[in-house]
Motif scaffolding. Structure first.
Motif, short mmCIF file in Angstrom:
data_model
loop_
_atom_site.label_atom_id
_atom_site.label_comp_id
_atom_site.label_asym_id
_atom_site.label_seq_id
_atom_site.Cartn_x
_atom_site.Cartn_y
_atom_site.Cartn_z
N ARG A 132 0.81 -1.22 0.00
CA ARG A 132 0.00 0.00 0.00
C ARG A 132 0.84 1.27 0.00
O ARG A 132 0.34 2.35 -0.29
N THR A 133 2.13 1.14 0.33
CA THR A 133 3.02 2.30 0.23
C THR A 133 2.97 2.91 -1.15
O THR A 133 3.12 4.12 -1.32
N PHE A 134 2.73 2.08 -2.17
CA PHE A 134 2.76 2.54 -3.55
C PHE A 134 1.37 2.77 -4.14
O PHE A 134 1.25 3.05 -5.32
N ASP A 135 0.34 2.64 -3.31
CA ASP A 135 -1.00 2.99 -3.79
C ASP A 135 -1.03 4.47 -4.15
O ASP A 135 -0.48 5.32 -3.44
N GLY A 136 -1.67 4.78 -5.26
CA GLY A 136 -1.72 6.16 -5.73
C GLY A 136 -0.48 6.57 -6.49
O GLY A 136 -0.42 7.69 -7.01
N ILE A 137 0.52 5.69 -6.55
CA ILE A 137 1.75 5.98 -7.30
C ILE A 137 1.90 4.98 -8.44
O ILE A 137 1.83 5.34 -9.61
N ALA A 138 2.08 3.70 -8.10
CA ALA A 138 2.32 2.68 -9.12
C ALA A 138 1.07 2.33 -9.92
O ALA A 138 1.17 1.72 -10.98
N ASP A 139 -0.11 2.73 -9.44
CA ASP A 139 -1.34 2.41 -10.15
C ASP A 139 -1.81 3.55 -11.06
O ASP A 139 -2.94 3.55 -11.53
N TRP A 140 -0.95 4.51 -11.32
CA TRP A 140 -1.29 5.64 -12.21
C TRP A 140 -1.45 5.17 -13.64
O TRP A 140 -0.77 4.25 -14.11
N TRP A 141 -2.35 5.84 -14.37
CA TRP A 141 -2.56 5.58 -15.80
C TRP A 141 -2.36 6.88 -16.58
O TRP A 141 -2.73 7.95 -16.10
N PRO A 142 -1.83 6.79 -17.79
CA PRO A 142 -1.68 7.99 -18.62
C PRO A 142 -3.05 8.54 -19.02
O PRO A 142 -4.05 7.82 -19.01
N PRO A 143 -3.10 9.82 -19.37
CA PRO A 143 -4.36 10.38 -19.87
C PRO A 143 -4.70 9.78 -21.22
O PRO A 143 -3.83 9.30 -21.95
N ARG A 144 -5.98 9.80 -21.54
CA ARG A 144 -6.39 9.32 -22.87
C ARG A 144 -5.74 10.21 -23.92
O ARG A 144 -5.87 11.43 -23.88
N PRO A 145 -5.01 9.65 -24.87
CA PRO A 145 -4.20 10.47 -25.78
C PRO A 145 -5.04 11.23 -26.80
O PRO A 145 -6.13 10.81 -27.16
N THR A 146 -4.49 12.33 -27.24
CA THR A 146 -5.11 13.09 -28.32
C THR A 146 -4.47 12.73 -29.66
O THR A 146 -4.79 13.30 -30.68
#
Length: 415
Positions: A376-390
Protein backbone atom coordinates in the motif's frame (compact mmCIF):
# COMPACT_ATOMS: atom_id res chain seq x y z
CA UNK A 1 1.20 24.73 -41.45
CA UNK A 2 4.89 24.58 -40.60
CA UNK A 3 5.88 21.75 -38.27
CA UNK A 4 6.33 23.22 -34.78
CA UNK A 5 9.79 22.90 -33.29
CA UNK A 6 10.62 21.72 -29.78
CA UNK A 7 14.10 21.91 -28.27
CA UNK A 8 14.89 19.71 -25.28
CA UNK A 9 17.83 20.66 -23.06
CA UNK A 10 19.11 17.47 -21.47
CA UNK A 11 19.37 13.97 -22.91
CA UNK A 12 18.45 11.89 -19.87
CA UNK A 13 15.39 9.71 -19.35
CA UNK A 14 12.88 12.57 -19.13
CA UNK A 15 14.33 14.55 -22.01
CA UNK A 16 14.50 11.59 -24.40
CA UNK A 17 11.03 10.36 -23.48
CA UNK A 18 9.66 13.83 -24.16
CA UNK A 19 11.50 13.97 -27.48
CA UNK A 20 10.08 10.62 -28.62
CA UNK A 21 6.54 11.42 -27.46
CA UNK A 22 6.52 14.88 -29.07
CA UNK A 23 7.95 13.59 -32.33
CA UNK A 24 5.29 10.90 -32.52
CA UNK A 25 2.61 13.56 -32.06
CA UNK A 26 3.93 15.73 -34.90
CA UNK A 27 6.65 17.96 -33.45
CA UNK A 28 10.09 18.48 -34.92
CA UNK A 29 12.44 17.81 -31.99
CA UNK A 30 16.07 18.55 -31.17
CA UNK A 31 17.81 17.29 -28.03
CA UNK A 32 20.80 19.29 -26.81
CA UNK A 33 23.02 17.29 -24.44
CA UNK A 34 25.99 18.86 -22.67
CA UNK A 35 27.92 15.59 -22.33
CA UNK A 36 30.06 14.34 -25.20
CA UNK A 37 28.13 11.07 -25.41
CA UNK A 38 24.77 9.63 -24.41
CA UNK A 39 26.31 7.24 -21.89
CA UNK A 40 24.18 7.84 -18.80
CA UNK A 41 25.45 8.55 -15.32
CA UNK A 42 24.05 5.92 -12.98
CA UNK A 43 24.02 2.17 -12.76
CA UNK A 44 20.40 1.12 -12.65
CA UNK A 45 16.85 2.38 -12.74
CA UNK A 46 13.64 0.91 -11.41
CA UNK A 47 10.54 1.22 -13.59
CA UNK A 48 7.23 0.61 -11.85
CA UNK A 49 3.93 -0.15 -13.63
CA UNK A 50 3.04 3.56 -13.79
CA UNK A 51 6.09 4.29 -15.94
CA UNK A 52 5.56 1.15 -18.01
CA UNK A 53 2.04 2.27 -18.89
CA UNK A 54 3.41 5.68 -19.84
CA UNK A 55 5.95 3.96 -22.11
CA UNK A 56 3.08 2.05 -23.75
CA UNK A 57 2.13 5.36 -25.35
CA UNK A 58 5.40 5.42 -27.30
CA UNK A 59 5.49 1.69 -27.95
CA UNK A 60 8.11 0.67 -25.37
CA UNK A 61 6.02 -0.71 -22.52
CA UNK A 62 6.05 -4.38 -23.48
CA UNK A 63 9.76 -4.32 -24.28
CA UNK A 64 10.49 -2.94 -20.82
CA UNK A 65 8.17 -5.46 -19.15
CA UNK A 66 10.08 -8.28 -20.83
CA UNK A 67 13.17 -7.22 -18.85
CA UNK A 68 11.57 -7.97 -15.47
CA UNK A 69 13.86 -10.25 -13.46
CA UNK A 70 12.22 -10.39 -10.02
CA UNK A 71 10.47 -13.73 -9.56
CA UNK A 72 9.08 -15.13 -6.33
CA UNK A 73 9.62 -13.64 -2.90
CA UNK A 74 11.49 -10.57 -1.76
CA UNK A 75 11.20 -8.05 0.98
CA UNK A 76 12.90 -6.10 3.75
CA UNK A 77 15.54 -7.43 6.14
CA UNK A 78 17.59 -6.36 9.13
CA UNK A 79 21.40 -6.19 8.89
CA UNK A 80 21.58 -9.55 10.70
CA UNK A 81 19.42 -11.16 8.01
CA UNK A 82 16.04 -11.34 9.76
CA UNK A 83 13.11 -10.73 7.44
CA UNK A 84 11.13 -7.70 8.54
CA UNK A 85 8.55 -8.03 5.79
CA UNK A 86 7.99 -10.21 2.77
CA UNK A 87 6.17 -9.65 -0.46
CA UNK A 88 5.85 -11.48 -3.74
CA UNK A 89 6.49 -10.32 -7.30
CA UNK A 90 3.19 -11.79 -8.46
CA UNK A 91 1.25 -10.00 -5.73
CA UNK A 92 2.87 -6.69 -6.63
CA UNK A 93 2.14 -7.21 -10.35
CA UNK A 94 -1.47 -8.11 -9.61
CA UNK A 95 -2.02 -5.10 -7.37
CA UNK A 96 -0.52 -2.54 -9.74
CA UNK A 97 -1.09 -4.12 -13.13
CA UNK A 98 2.50 -4.96 -14.02
CA UNK A 99 5.89 -6.11 -12.71
CA UNK A 100 8.62 -4.07 -11.14
CA UNK A 101 11.47 -3.86 -13.67
CA UNK A 102 15.06 -3.02 -12.80
CA UNK A 103 17.39 -2.42 -15.71
CA UNK A 104 20.63 -0.72 -16.52
CA UNK A 105 20.01 2.95 -17.20
CA UNK A 106 22.01 2.65 -20.42
CA UNK A 107 19.51 0.07 -21.70
CA UNK A 108 16.62 2.49 -21.28
CA UNK A 109 18.57 5.37 -22.82
CA UNK A 110 19.42 3.21 -25.84
CA UNK A 111 15.77 2.17 -26.31
CA UNK A 112 14.58 5.77 -26.12
CA UNK A 113 17.30 7.12 -28.43
CA UNK A 114 16.37 4.46 -31.00
CA UNK A 115 13.02 6.24 -31.37
CA UNK A 116 14.72 9.36 -32.70
CA UNK A 117 16.70 10.06 -35.87
CA UNK A 118 20.41 10.47 -35.21
CA UNK A 119 20.21 14.08 -36.35
CA UNK A 120 17.75 14.90 -33.56
CA UNK A 121 20.34 14.48 -30.79
CA UNK A 122 23.32 16.82 -30.48
CA UNK A 123 25.90 15.81 -27.88
CA UNK A 124 28.71 18.02 -26.63
CA UNK A 125 26.30 20.95 -26.92
CA UNK A 126 25.85 22.96 -23.71
CA UNK A 127 22.80 25.19 -23.96
CA UNK A 128 21.15 27.83 -21.84
CA UNK A 129 17.83 29.62 -21.87
CA UNK A 130 18.02 33.18 -23.19
CA UNK A 131 14.30 33.96 -23.41
CA UNK A 132 11.41 31.69 -22.32
CA UNK A 133 9.17 33.29 -24.96
CA UNK A 134 5.47 33.94 -24.65
CA UNK A 135 2.89 31.26 -25.36
CA UNK A 136 0.86 33.45 -27.68
CA UNK A 137 3.67 35.52 -29.12
CA UNK A 138 7.43 35.51 -29.46
CA UNK A 139 9.35 32.23 -29.66
CA UNK A 140 11.68 30.99 -26.95
CA UNK A 141 15.41 31.45 -27.52
CA UNK A 142 18.20 29.07 -26.50
CA UNK A 143 21.87 29.98 -26.52
CA UNK A 144 24.25 27.36 -27.96
CA UNK A 145 27.95 27.32 -28.96
CA UNK A 146 26.77 27.77 -32.56
CA UNK A 147 24.58 30.76 -31.81
CA UNK A 148 20.99 31.35 -30.69
CA UNK A 149 18.21 28.92 -31.59
CA UNK A 150 14.51 29.78 -31.66
CA UNK A 151 11.83 27.27 -30.73
CA UNK A 152 8.08 27.04 -30.38
CA UNK A 153 8.59 25.00 -27.22
CA UNK A 154 11.60 24.52 -24.94
CA UNK A 155 11.77 21.67 -22.44
CA UNK A 156 14.17 21.84 -19.51
CA UNK A 157 15.30 18.32 -18.65
CA UNK A 158 18.63 19.37 -17.18
CA UNK A 159 18.43 17.56 -13.88
CA UNK A 160 18.49 18.24 -10.17
CA UNK A 161 20.68 21.32 -10.35
CA UNK A 162 18.80 22.70 -13.34
CA UNK A 163 20.06 26.01 -14.67
CA UNK A 164 16.78 26.44 -16.54
CA UNK A 165 14.78 26.22 -13.33
CA UNK A 166 16.86 29.06 -11.93
CA UNK A 167 16.09 31.22 -14.96
CA UNK A 168 12.35 30.53 -14.87
CA UNK A 169 11.95 30.78 -11.09
CA UNK A 170 14.89 32.76 -9.69
CA UNK A 171 13.24 33.27 -6.30
CA UNK A 172 12.76 29.57 -5.62
CA UNK A 173 15.35 28.12 -3.19
CA UNK A 174 15.90 25.01 -5.32
CA UNK A 175 16.83 21.59 -3.98
CA UNK A 176 18.32 21.03 -0.54
CA UNK A 177 20.50 18.27 0.84
CA UNK A 178 18.34 15.39 2.07
CA UNK A 179 20.78 14.36 4.80
CA UNK A 180 22.18 11.21 3.21
CA UNK A 181 24.36 9.96 0.41
CA UNK A 182 23.97 6.97 -1.93
CA UNK A 183 26.18 4.41 -3.62
CA UNK A 184 25.39 2.27 -6.69
CA UNK A 185 27.22 -0.66 -8.19
CA UNK A 186 26.78 -3.40 -10.82
CA UNK A 187 28.44 -6.79 -10.27
CA UNK A 188 28.16 -10.34 -11.65
CA UNK A 189 25.59 -12.50 -9.89
CA UNK A 190 26.99 -14.40 -6.88
CA UNK A 191 27.18 -18.19 -6.96
CA UNK A 192 24.59 -18.54 -4.21
CA UNK A 193 21.08 -17.38 -5.21
CA UNK A 194 19.25 -14.93 -2.96
CA UNK A 195 15.87 -13.27 -2.70
CA UNK A 196 15.77 -9.60 -3.76
CA UNK A 197 15.78 -7.42 -0.70
CA UNK A 198 16.23 -4.07 0.93
CA UNK A 199 18.01 -4.18 4.26
CA UNK A 200 17.42 -1.34 6.72
CA UNK A 201 19.91 -0.60 9.47
CA UNK A 202 20.67 2.34 11.72
CA UNK A 203 20.75 5.37 9.45
CA UNK A 204 21.63 3.13 6.51
CA UNK A 205 20.04 1.02 3.80
CA UNK A 206 21.23 -1.62 1.34
CA UNK A 207 19.40 -3.10 -1.67
CA UNK A 208 20.36 -6.10 -3.81
CA UNK A 209 18.31 -6.65 -6.98
CA UNK A 210 18.80 -8.98 -9.97
CA UNK A 211 18.83 -7.73 -13.55
CA UNK A 212 17.61 -9.70 -16.56
CA UNK A 213 21.14 -9.91 -17.99
CA UNK A 214 22.33 -11.89 -14.97
CA UNK A 215 24.08 -9.09 -13.12
CA UNK A 216 23.19 -7.66 -9.73
CA UNK A 217 22.31 -4.02 -9.21
CA UNK A 218 23.08 -2.99 -5.65
CA UNK A 219 22.46 0.36 -4.01
CA UNK A 220 23.16 1.74 -0.58
CA UNK A 221 22.33 4.86 1.40
CA UNK A 222 23.63 6.25 4.65
CA UNK A 223 23.47 9.39 6.73
CA UNK A 224 26.58 11.46 6.01
CA UNK A 225 27.66 15.10 5.84
CA UNK A 226 27.06 16.77 2.49
CA UNK A 227 30.07 16.52 0.21
CA UNK A 228 31.85 13.84 2.26
CA UNK A 229 33.94 11.30 0.33
CA UNK A 230 36.03 8.29 1.30
CA UNK A 231 39.67 9.00 2.05
CA UNK A 232 40.69 5.89 0.07
CA UNK A 233 37.95 4.65 -2.28
CA UNK A 234 34.20 4.14 -2.14
CA UNK A 235 34.33 0.33 -2.18
CA UNK A 236 36.42 0.51 0.99
CA UNK A 237 33.82 2.87 2.45
CA UNK A 238 31.06 0.36 1.65
CA UNK A 239 33.05 -2.38 3.40
CA UNK A 240 33.40 -0.23 6.48
CA UNK A 241 29.71 0.57 6.59
CA UNK A 242 28.11 -2.66 5.32
CA UNK A 243 30.80 -5.35 5.39
CA UNK A 244 29.34 -7.08 8.48
CA UNK A 245 25.76 -7.18 7.16
CA UNK A 246 24.13 -10.42 6.04
CA UNK A 247 25.03 -12.14 2.77
CA UNK A 248 25.02 -11.41 -0.10
CA UNK A 249 25.96 -7.86 0.93
CA UNK A 250 29.66 -8.45 1.74
CA UNK A 251 30.06 -10.66 -1.32
CA UNK A 252 28.60 -8.01 -3.61
CA UNK A 253 30.93 -5.38 -2.21
CA UNK A 254 33.91 -7.70 -2.65
CA UNK A 255 32.96 -8.28 -6.29
CA UNK A 256 32.82 -4.56 -7.10
CA UNK A 257 35.69 -2.79 -8.81
CA UNK A 258 37.10 -0.02 -6.58
CA UNK A 259 36.53 2.54 -9.33
CA UNK A 260 33.12 1.15 -10.26
CA UNK A 261 31.22 2.39 -7.21
CA UNK A 262 29.20 5.53 -7.86
CA UNK A 263 28.53 7.90 -4.97
CA UNK A 264 26.11 10.81 -5.01
CA UNK A 265 24.63 13.02 -2.34
CA UNK A 266 20.83 13.19 -2.40
CA UNK A 267 19.01 16.47 -2.94
CA UNK A 268 15.27 17.02 -2.92
CA UNK A 269 12.69 19.77 -3.46
CA UNK A 270 10.03 19.41 -0.79
CA UNK A 271 9.19 23.07 -1.43
CA UNK A 272 7.41 22.82 -4.81
CA UNK A 273 7.75 25.26 -7.66
CA UNK A 274 4.85 27.64 -8.26
CA UNK A 275 4.43 26.14 -11.75
CA UNK A 276 6.29 23.89 -14.16
CA UNK A 277 6.16 26.33 -17.06
CA UNK A 278 6.64 29.93 -18.04
CA UNK A 279 6.01 31.33 -21.49
CA UNK A 280 6.96 28.64 -24.03
CA UNK A 281 9.33 26.88 -21.64
CA UNK A 282 8.52 23.91 -19.42
CA UNK A 283 10.37 21.68 -16.96
CA UNK A 284 10.28 17.88 -16.63
CA UNK A 285 11.84 15.36 -14.28
CA UNK A 286 14.33 16.33 -11.59
CA UNK A 287 14.47 19.88 -12.94
CA UNK A 288 10.84 20.25 -11.88
CA UNK A 289 10.59 18.04 -8.79
CA UNK A 290 13.83 16.51 -7.50
CA UNK A 291 13.03 13.75 -5.01
CA UNK A 292 14.78 11.29 -2.71
CA UNK A 293 15.26 7.83 -4.28
CA UNK A 294 13.51 6.03 -1.41
CA UNK A 295 10.43 5.22 -3.52
CA UNK A 296 12.41 4.57 -6.71
CA UNK A 297 10.18 7.06 -8.54
CA UNK A 298 12.52 9.75 -9.86
CA UNK A 299 12.84 8.35 -13.38
CA UNK A 300 9.25 7.10 -13.34
CA UNK A 301 7.88 10.57 -12.66
CA UNK A 302 10.08 12.03 -15.40
CA UNK A 303 8.58 9.55 -17.87
CA UNK A 304 5.07 10.42 -16.71
CA UNK A 305 5.89 14.13 -17.15
CA UNK A 306 7.01 13.60 -20.73
CA UNK A 307 3.95 11.64 -21.77
CA UNK A 308 1.49 14.02 -20.10
CA UNK A 309 3.26 17.01 -21.65
CA UNK A 310 3.00 15.53 -25.14
CA UNK A 311 -0.66 14.81 -24.50
CA UNK A 312 -1.40 18.46 -23.68
CA UNK A 313 0.65 20.22 -26.38
CA UNK A 314 -0.35 18.33 -29.51
CA UNK A 315 0.26 20.46 -32.64
CA UNK A 316 -2.67 22.65 -33.50
CA UNK A 317 -3.80 23.10 -29.90
CA UNK A 318 -3.44 26.21 -27.74
CA UNK A 319 0.11 25.99 -26.36
CA UNK A 320 -0.53 28.27 -23.40
CA UNK A 321 -3.59 26.30 -22.34
CA UNK A 322 -1.71 23.04 -22.86
CA UNK A 323 1.22 24.06 -20.68
CA UNK A 324 -1.16 25.28 -17.97
CA UNK A 325 -2.96 21.95 -18.10
CA UNK A 326 0.39 20.13 -17.82
CA UNK A 327 1.25 22.08 -14.66
CA UNK A 328 -2.23 21.46 -13.26
CA UNK A 329 -1.88 17.71 -13.87
CA UNK A 330 1.70 17.22 -12.73
CA UNK A 331 2.39 19.70 -9.93
CA UNK A 332 0.02 18.18 -7.32
CA UNK A 333 0.98 14.59 -8.16
CA UNK A 334 4.73 15.07 -8.13
CA UNK A 335 4.58 17.21 -4.99
CA UNK A 336 2.81 14.36 -3.22
CA UNK A 337 5.40 11.82 -4.43
CA UNK A 338 8.32 14.08 -3.43
CA UNK A 339 6.93 14.49 0.07
CA UNK A 340 6.14 10.80 0.46
CA UNK A 341 9.70 9.92 -0.59
CA UNK A 342 10.97 12.41 1.99
CA UNK A 343 8.87 10.76 4.72
CA UNK A 344 10.26 7.34 3.83
CA UNK A 345 13.79 8.72 3.84
CA UNK A 346 13.24 10.02 7.37
CA UNK A 347 12.45 6.46 8.46
CA UNK A 348 15.64 5.25 6.78
CA UNK A 349 17.71 7.92 8.54
CA UNK A 350 16.62 6.84 12.02
CA UNK A 351 19.70 5.84 13.97
CA UNK A 352 18.75 5.66 17.66
CA UNK A 353 18.42 2.09 18.94
CA UNK A 354 14.92 2.66 20.33
CA UNK A 355 13.54 4.42 17.25
CA UNK A 356 15.05 1.78 14.94
CA UNK A 357 13.59 -1.03 17.06
CA UNK A 358 10.14 0.58 16.91
CA UNK A 359 10.44 1.07 13.13
CA UNK A 360 11.43 -2.55 12.58
CA UNK A 361 8.64 -3.80 14.86
CA UNK A 362 6.05 -1.82 12.91
CA UNK A 363 7.38 -3.18 9.60
CA UNK A 364 7.36 -6.73 10.88
CA UNK A 365 3.87 -6.44 12.36
CA UNK A 366 2.48 -4.93 9.18
CA UNK A 367 3.93 -7.80 7.17
CA UNK A 368 2.36 -10.43 9.43
CA UNK A 369 -1.03 -8.77 9.09
CA UNK A 370 -0.78 -9.13 5.33
CA UNK A 371 1.66 -8.33 2.52
CA UNK A 372 -0.91 -5.95 1.07
CA UNK A 373 -0.13 -3.52 3.88
CA UNK A 374 3.45 -3.18 2.63
CA UNK A 375 2.39 -2.78 -0.99
CA UNK A 376 0.00 0.00 0.00
CA UNK A 377 3.02 2.30 0.23
CA UNK A 378 2.76 2.54 -3.55
CA UNK A 379 -1.00 2.99 -3.79
CA UNK A 380 -1.72 6.16 -5.73
CA UNK A 381 1.75 5.98 -7.30
CA UNK A 382 2.32 2.68 -9.12
CA UNK A 383 -1.34 2.41 -10.15
CA UNK A 384 -1.29 5.64 -12.21
CA UNK A 385 -2.56 5.58 -15.80
CA UNK A 386 -1.68 7.99 -18.62
CA UNK A 387 -4.36 10.38 -19.87
CA UNK A 388 -6.39 9.32 -22.87
CA UNK A 389 -4.20 10.47 -25.78
CA UNK A 390 -5.11 13.09 -28.32
CA UNK A 391 -2.92 11.29 -30.85
CA UNK A 392 -2.25 7.67 -31.83
CA UNK A 393 1.46 7.08 -32.49
CA UNK A 394 1.68 10.25 -34.57
CA UNK A 395 2.96 11.25 -37.95
CA UNK A 396 6.23 9.32 -37.97
CA UNK A 397 4.88 5.82 -37.37
CA UNK A 398 1.84 3.79 -38.33
CA UNK A 399 -1.07 4.62 -36.02
CA UNK A 400 -1.45 2.25 -33.10
CA UNK A 401 -3.85 1.93 -30.22
CA UNK A 402 -1.77 1.77 -27.02
CA UNK A 403 -2.59 -1.32 -24.98
CA UNK A 404 -3.51 0.72 -21.89
CA UNK A 405 -6.45 2.48 -23.54
CA UNK A 406 -9.65 1.07 -22.06
CA UNK A 407 -13.27 2.06 -22.21
CA UNK A 408 -14.59 4.37 -19.51
CA UNK A 409 -16.54 1.46 -18.03
CA UNK A 410 -13.81 -1.15 -17.70
CA UNK A 411 -11.00 1.30 -16.95
CA UNK A 412 -12.27 1.84 -13.41
CA UNK A 413 -12.75 -1.89 -12.97
CA UNK A 414 -9.18 -2.61 -14.14
CA UNK A 415 -7.75 -0.08 -11.68
Amino acid sequence: MDTPRAVIIGGGVGGLTAAVALRRSGWQVTVLERADSMEPVGAGISLAPNAQRALDVIGLGDEIRSLAAWQGEGGMRSPGGRWLSRTDSAAAAERFGGPLVLLHRATLIDRLAAGLPASAVRTGCPAHLVDPGTAGGRPAVIGTPDGPVEADLVIGADGIHSAMRGVLFPDHPGPSYAGFTTWRVLVPAPAEPFAPHETWGRGALWGSQPLKDGRIYAYAAAVAPAGARAADDERAELLRRFGDWHQPVPGIIAAAEPGGVLRNDVHQMTDPLPAFHRGRTVLVGDAAHAMAPTLGQGGNQAIEDAIVLAHHVAPGTDLGAGLAAYTADRLPRTTAVVRKAARVSRLMRLSGPVSVAVRDFVMSTASRLGPGLVLRTFDGIADWWPPRPTYAAGTNDAPVRPRWILTDENRDARR
